[in-house]
Design an enzyme around this catalytic site. Structure first.
Site, PDB file in Angstrom:
ATOM      1  CB  CYS A 195      -8.853  -9.235  26.725  1.00 40.37           C
ATOM      2  SG  CYS A 195      -9.778  -7.781  27.178  1.00 40.37           S
ATOM      3  CB  CYS A 207      -9.393  -4.953  26.025  1.00 39.60           C
ATOM      4  SG  CYS A 207      -9.838  -6.570  25.383  1.00 39.60           S
ATOM      5  CE  LYS A 258      -8.324  -0.923  22.975  1.00 37.60           C
ATOM      6  NZ  LYS A 258      -8.793  -1.762  21.875  1.00 37.60           N
ATOM      7  CE1 TYR A 289      -9.208  -3.992  18.201  1.00 40.18           C
ATOM      8  CE2 TYR A 289     -10.022  -5.449  16.488  1.00 40.18           C
ATOM      9  CZ  TYR A 289      -9.626  -5.242  17.790  1.00 40.18           C
ATOM     10  OH  TYR A 289      -9.665  -6.278  18.697  1.00 40.18           O
ATOM     11  CD  GLU A 344      -8.269  -0.120  19.109  1.00 39.88           C
ATOM     12  OE1 GLU A 344      -9.479  -0.087  19.300  1.00 39.88           O
ATOM     13  OE2 GLU A 344      -7.542  -1.045  19.540  1.00 39.88           O
ATOM     14  CG  HIS A 347     -28.710  20.146  26.188  1.00 37.73           C
ATOM     15  ND1 HIS A 347     -28.184  19.952  24.925  1.00 37.73           N
ATOM     16  CD2 HIS A 347     -28.514  21.443  26.506  1.00 37.73           C
ATOM     17  CE1 HIS A 347     -27.692  21.107  24.500  1.00 37.73           C
ATOM     18  NE2 HIS A 347     -27.885  22.031  25.440  1.00 37.73           N
ATOM     19  CD  GLU A 406     -28.009  17.005  23.543  1.00 34.16           C
ATOM     20  OE1 GLU A 406     -29.197  17.287  23.767  1.00 34.16           O
ATOM     21  OE2 GLU A 406     -27.068  17.738  23.869  1.00 34.16           O
TER      22      GLU A 406
HETATM   23  C1  LIG Z   1      -4.352  -5.025  20.582  1.00 41.93           C
HETATM   24  C2  LIG Z   1      -5.698  -5.628  20.853  1.00 41.93           C
HETATM   25  C3  LIG Z   1      -6.708  -4.857  21.380  1.00 41.93           C
HETATM   26  C4  LIG Z   1      -7.947  -5.389  21.643  1.00 41.93           C
HETATM   27  N1  LIG Z   1      -8.914  -4.590  22.155  1.00 41.93           N
HETATM   28  C5  LIG Z   1     -10.124  -5.093  22.443  1.00 41.93           C
HETATM   29  C6  LIG Z   1     -11.140  -4.257  22.999  1.00 41.93           C
HETATM   30  O1  LIG Z   1     -10.941  -3.078  23.231  1.00 41.93           O
HETATM   31  N2  LIG Z   1     -12.335  -4.812  23.282  1.00 41.93           N
HETATM   32  C7  LIG Z   1     -12.592  -6.143  23.055  1.00 41.93           C
HETATM   33  O2  LIG Z   1     -13.684  -6.594  23.349  1.00 41.93           O
HETATM   34  N3  LIG Z   1     -11.661  -6.948  22.510  1.00 41.93           N
HETATM   35  C8  LIG Z   1     -10.433  -6.455  22.198  1.00 41.93           C
HETATM   36  N4  LIG Z   1      -9.475  -7.277  21.668  1.00 41.93           N
HETATM   37  C9  LIG Z   1      -9.839  -8.659  21.336  1.00 41.93           C
HETATM   38  C10 LIG Z   1      -9.803  -9.562  22.566  1.00 41.93           C
HETATM   39  O3  LIG Z   1      -8.540  -9.494  23.170  1.00 41.93           O
HETATM   40  C11 LIG Z   1     -10.114 -10.990  22.156  1.00 41.93           C
HETATM   41  O4  LIG Z   1     -11.336 -11.018  21.458  1.00 41.93           O
HETATM   42  C12 LIG Z   1     -10.227 -11.944  23.334  1.00 41.93           C
HETATM   43  O5  LIG Z   1      -9.068 -11.928  24.106  1.00 41.93           O
HETATM   44  C13 LIG Z   1     -10.505 -13.348  22.825  1.00 41.93           C
HETATM   45  O6  LIG Z   1     -10.574 -14.252  23.868  1.00 41.93           O
HETATM   46  P1  LIG Z   1     -10.256 -15.784  23.654  1.00 41.93           P
HETATM   47  O7  LIG Z   1     -10.676 -16.459  24.908  1.00 41.93           O
HETATM   48  O8  LIG Z   1     -10.808 -16.245  22.373  1.00 41.93           O
HETATM   49  O9  LIG Z   1      -8.663 -15.877  23.475  1.00 41.93           O
HETATM   50  P2  LIG Z   1      -7.436 -15.181  24.250  1.00 41.93           P
HETATM   51  O10 LIG Z   1      -7.864 -14.143  25.203  1.00 41.93           O
HETATM   52  O11 LIG Z   1      -6.471 -14.797  23.196  1.00 41.93           O
HETATM   53  O12 LIG Z   1      -6.842 -16.386  25.098  1.00 41.93           O
HETATM   54  C14 LIG Z   1      -6.271 -17.523  24.563  1.00 41.93           C
HETATM   55  C15 LIG Z   1      -5.254 -18.064  25.544  1.00 41.93           C
HETATM   56  O13 LIG Z   1      -4.930 -19.419  25.224  1.00 41.93           O
HETATM   57  C16 LIG Z   1      -3.536 -19.606  25.298  1.00 41.93           C
HETATM   58  N5  LIG Z   1      -3.203 -20.757  24.456  1.00 41.93           N
HETATM   59  C17 LIG Z   1      -3.215 -20.836  23.101  1.00 41.93           C
HETATM   60  N6  LIG Z   1      -2.898 -22.080  22.709  1.00 41.93           N
HETATM   61  C18 LIG Z   1      -2.712 -22.815  23.842  1.00 41.93           C
HETATM   62  C19 LIG Z   1      -2.379 -24.191  24.087  1.00 41.93           C
HETATM   63  N7  LIG Z   1      -2.226 -25.045  23.084  1.00 41.93           N
HETATM   64  N8  LIG Z   1      -2.247 -24.588  25.361  1.00 41.93           N
HETATM   65  C20 LIG Z   1      -2.431 -23.727  26.390  1.00 41.93           C
HETATM   66  N9  LIG Z   1      -2.762 -22.426  26.217  1.00 41.93           N
HETATM   67  C21 LIG Z   1      -2.896 -21.992  24.951  1.00 41.93           C
HETATM   68  C22 LIG Z   1      -2.989 -18.283  24.823  1.00 41.93           C
HETATM   69  O14 LIG Z   1      -1.671 -18.092  25.214  1.00 41.93           O
HETATM   70  C23 LIG Z   1      -3.941 -17.303  25.506  1.00 41.93           C
HETATM   71  O15 LIG Z   1      -3.513 -17.028  26.809  1.00 41.93           O
HETATM   72  C24 LIG Z   1      -8.200  -6.754  21.388  1.00 41.93           C
HETATM   73  C25 LIG Z   1      -7.192  -7.566  20.863  1.00 41.93           C
HETATM   74  C26 LIG Z   1      -5.948  -7.016  20.596  1.00 41.93           C
HETATM   75  C27 LIG Z   1      -4.882  -7.884  20.028  1.00 41.93           C
END
Ligand SMILES: Cc1cc2nc3c(=O)[nH]c(=O)nc-3n(C[C@H](O)[C@H](O)[C@H](O)COP(=O)(O)OP(=O)(O)OC[C@H]3O[C@@H](n4cnc5c(N)ncnc54)[C@H](O)[C@@H]3O)c2cc1C
Lengths: 598, 172
Positions: free
Chosen positions: A160, A165, A168, A301, A305, A573, A578
């Site tokens: 994110c 997020c 973006k 999306y 986007e 308004h 609204e």
């Molecule tokens: C382009 C884009 C736009 C988005 N826009 C929005 C938005 O506007 N609003 C919204 O709510 N959501 C948005 N999202 C979705 C949002 O980013 C995710 O839902 C959110 O980040 C999920 O969180 P998470 O904790 O599951 O994983 P992540 O935030 O992906 O974190 C996982 C972390 O774990 C690390 N990792 C993975 N495997 C290992 C390992 N084995 N050892 C150590 N570290 C590891 C990864 O490198 C990463 O840093 C967007 C996503 C994208 C791709």
């Protein structure tokens, strides 16, 4: 199975039993019909302690186990209880230990390095590790970013903050400002005819802000006493991980409980040239140069986007779509958002799939040749672009973290992890949150909420579970689309066409009138359940500031808002929101929904 | 929506959590920062309990106004054990105000003609050092004398303010 005669068989069995003892906080060797065993198992259930049970009468070589246990502990009878690698004894001993408090002591034994290890420092992982540490637990969080095929990498905080997020929305805002500049002339601002955008300036500003967020997370973890390790984690035993850092150094850690929060990464196409020449959203936001003429592959999306804001910066953008836009979202709304993009210069190549990508000229940006195939006729089509952005979906990062060593079940089709309503996997001491969950929302606030509530349930005796129903969300297409609850298609499927009423209206935001743009392009829609007092089960809004508009209605829906209550609400308004207080045309009536005047 | 949530979680933390300060932001009052510095000070004295006579390093000569800290050991040698007072400029690549403050600070230090040294620490390259000294926002400037933290400020200052900050350090 015959008794184990040979020595190798015996050694093998012994190490198998030893492993069970070593990797489980509590292990009970039991017989399913034995009342003493039941008593012991009930005790652990009452104490809310994960208790692993081996029913010797239900496994094939149970008698061999029993003989070996005799050899190892001098005890032949069941139950035979081990806590934190220590042999406790049978039923009487266990009950006695419970009475005199020594059982609790054994359970609290520092058998593991940590109370909790969280794998992944993204939205979910950071939230739950900080919460758990605040509740006094010894917590480690590991975060490691595997570089993209292009070599892009980033700091702490997950998708994110770094490649989702945050960049973006800031780049979407950049595009909106471009539109505002155009509008501004109509409002009397005298701006030079040629207004240019500088990619490098935007990229640097956005990434500097992200750098400050990365540092903020680092400091917050330190302040909250969470041990942060910048290394890739992989299970080697159910309670033990291997952490490999950038320099290849391996360190091992154990914990009583684990939370998986590894998120997802962009999927590639598996066609010639994709990893070599294309980029994904993981590269786009920190791209050193302006991408130029861009082909976006996909209709997720993320695809719409990114394509949307790139077009908003004035770039030539084409979106290649295999079938439908925004799968899973309300299709009527998705198409309206797509149509708006098309009207504003984004080209759509529908029913095409790419077959190969070739480099014509290297450079920043270079030139790429894309060959695509029609899904209808099989006819081939070639096109030339500076940049090809793949946005065809994301894969859960669950295949390279040693889950086979833990027994955690993964859906083999999509790599997602099924959990119960408490985010617990099939292995009791391993939990999962965020994007890797099967059938759950892939949104930052959802991952955060699930993570915090999970920590409170685990360590504070709380019972509140994460509510995945009626989650509001917004797609930041040039004309934004906010929704909460069911899509029209899904509502019909669940309740039947005859049992739902759809109220809708087009509208023209006041701020669009003077510049004279997008008349009757914005759209609002409420889906109500006729069987339940016209309760609102679907909220859909296509218009400016969709996130801001949708958030409050999300709360209303959580409170069970009905159409009547919305009608009884007085609007503000002049606003866009609204419109939801005055919707009176139903879709079934076929009435006119174009708007004019106040 | 997501953006707001994340940011709110950070902004509601105490003032010392504020990171890259906009150029116009006033310096954070030292009271909010002193708690985190407290531990740093004790830590420093612990690190060098029996300090031998420090050597004068060529880097503190007039020609080179500041030096980049290479690692922990380098920090101990050239900062903690330095016989001159040292200003430590904790900065980051991504921090705009740092790019304004750095040269200003060098100018102020140069005016003192070798009576004060200046060390630069990139917080992303030397995270442990920055965390140890309680740096939660950049730019942070810490003044050290004989291994003890004697003063500090967070945020940006103009030339006059910097001159008086530096003079005060030397006067001590
Ligand atoms: C382009 C884009 C736009 C988005 N826009 C929005 C938005 O506007 N609003 C919204 O709510 N959501 C948005 N999202 C979705 C949002 O980013 C995710 O839902 C959110 O980040 C999920 O969180 P998470 O904790 O599951 O994983 P992540 O935030 O992906 O974190 C996982 C972390 O774990 C690390 N990792 C993975 N495997 C290992 C390992 N084995 N050892 C150590 N570290 C590891 C990864 O490198 C990463 O840093 C967007 C996503 C994208 C791709």
């Amino acid at each position: 199975m015959p008794p184990v005669e040979n020595d190798t068989g015996k050694t093998e069995l012994k190490s198998r039993i030893q492993q069970l003892i070593d990797t489980n906080q509590v292990i009970v060797f039991s017989k399913s019909y034995c009342p003493y065993c039941v008593k012991v198992k009930d005790l652990f259930k009452e104490l809310k302690v994960d208790c692993n049970v081996v029913e010797l009468d239900l496994i094939e070589d149970g008698t061999n186990y029993q003989d070996m246990l005799l050899e190892m502990t001098g005890q032949k009878t069941v139950p035979n209880v081990f806590i934190n690698k220590t042999h406790l004894g049978g039923c009487d001993k266990t009950m006695q230990a419970h009475k005199d408090g020594s059982l609790q002591q054994l359970l609290e034994n520092e058998a593991y390095d940590y109370d909790l290890i969280v794998i992944g420092g993204g939205s979910g992982g950071l939230a739950c590790s900080k919460e758990a540490a605040a509740l006094g637990k010894k917590v480690m969080v590991l975060d490691y970013v595997v570089p993209t095929p292009k070599g892009t990498t980033w700091g702490l905080g997950g998708t994110c903050v770094n490649v989702g997020c945050i960049p973006k929305k800031l780049m979407h805002q950049t595009a909106l400002l471009g539109t505002a500049l155009q509008d501004a002339r109509k409002f009397g601002w005298e701006i030079e005819e040629t207004v240019k955008h500088n990619w490098e300036t935007m990229k640097t500003a956005v990434n500097n802000y992200i750098g400050s967020l990365n540092w903020g997370y680092r400091v917050a973890l330190k302040d909250k006493n969470v041990n942060y390790v910048n290394a890739y984690a992989e299970f080697i035993e159910p309670h033990k991980i291997k952490a490999k850092n950038k320099r290849g150094k391996e360190t091992f850690y154990t914990a009583a409980k684990f939370i998986l929060a590894t998120g997802e990464r962009p999927r590639y196409l598996g066609i010639p040239g994709d990893k070599e020449y294309c980029i994904t959203s993981d590269d786009l936001f920190s791209l050193s140069h302006c991408p130029g003429k861009t082909l976006v592959i996909g209709a997720s999306y993320v695809a719409l986007e990114c394509g949307g804001f790139l077009a908003g910066l004035g770039l030539d953008v084409t979106v290649m779509v295999r079938s439908i836009l925004l799968r899973g979202f309300d299709q009527d709304m998705a198409n309206r958002a797509g149509d708006h993009m098309e009207e504003h210069g984004v080209k759509f190549l529908r029913k095409y799939v790419p077959v190969k990508i070739e480099e014509l000229e290297a450079g920043t940006p270079g030139r790429l040749k894309v060959t695509a195939k029609s899904t209808d006729t099989g006819e081939l089509l070639e096109g030339e672009y500076n940049t090809v952005l793949i946005a065809v979906g994301r894969d859960a990062c669950t295949d390279k973290i040693g889950l086979d060593k833990t027994g955690v079940k993964v859906n083999p089709k999509n790599g997602k992890i099924p959990v119960n309503d408490e985010e617990q996997t099939n292995v009791p001491h391993i939990y999962a949150i965020g994007d890797i969950l099967e059938g759950k929302w892939e949104l930052t606030p959802v991952a955060i909420q699930a993570g915090r509530l999970l920590a409170r349930r685990l360590y504070k005796g709380a019972t509140l579970k994460c509510d995945y129903i009626n989650v509001p969300t917004t797609v930041f297409t040039p004309l934004e689309y906010g929704s909460c609850g069911l899509s029209e298609d899904r509502a019909i499927e669940l309740y039947g066409q005859e049992n739902i009423e759809v109220y809708h209206s087009l509208f023209w935001p006041l701020e669009f009138t003077v510049p004279g743009r997008d008349n009757n392009k914005c759209y609002s829609k409420l889906i109500c359940n006729k069987l339940d007092n016209e309760r609102v089960i679907g909220f859909h809004y296509l218009g400016p500031n969709a996130g801001e508009v949708t958030q409050g209605f999300g709360t209303a829906m959580k409170c069970g808002a009905t159409k009547e209550q919305l009608d009884g609400t007085i609007g503000i308004h002049p606003t866009c929101a609204e419109i939801f207080t005055t919707l009176d045309v139903t879709k079934s009536s076929g009435g006119d929904v174009t708007q004019s005047g106040c | 929506m997501a953006h707001r949530l994340l940011v709110r979680r950070i902004w509601t933390l105490p003032a010392k959590e504020i990171r890259c300060l906009p150029a116009s932001t006033a310096t954070i009052s030292s009271s909010s920062f002193s708690t985190s510095l407290q531990s740093a000070t004790t830590r420093v004295s612990f690190l060098s309990p029996s300090r031998t006579l420090p050597r004068v390093l060529p880097h503190t000569s007039r020609r080179e106004v500041s030096f980049n800290v290479q690692d922990h050991e380098d920090f101990t040698e050239r900062v903690i054990k330095n016989e001159l007072p040292v200003l430590i400029d904790f900065h980051a690549q991504w921090c705009g105000p740092c790019k304004i403050l750095g040269p200003r600070l060098e100018k102020a230090v140069a005016k003192q003609k070798g009576r004060v040294a200046m060390a630069k620490v990139d917080i992303d390259d030397h995270t442990d050092l920055a965390i140890e000294y309680g740096v939660s926002a950049v730019p942070t400037v810490i003044a050290m004398r004989g291994g003890d933290v004697v003063d500090h400020f967070v945020g940006i200052k103009d030339d006059d303010e910097l001159d008086s900050f530096v003079s005060k350090i030397i006067g001590q």
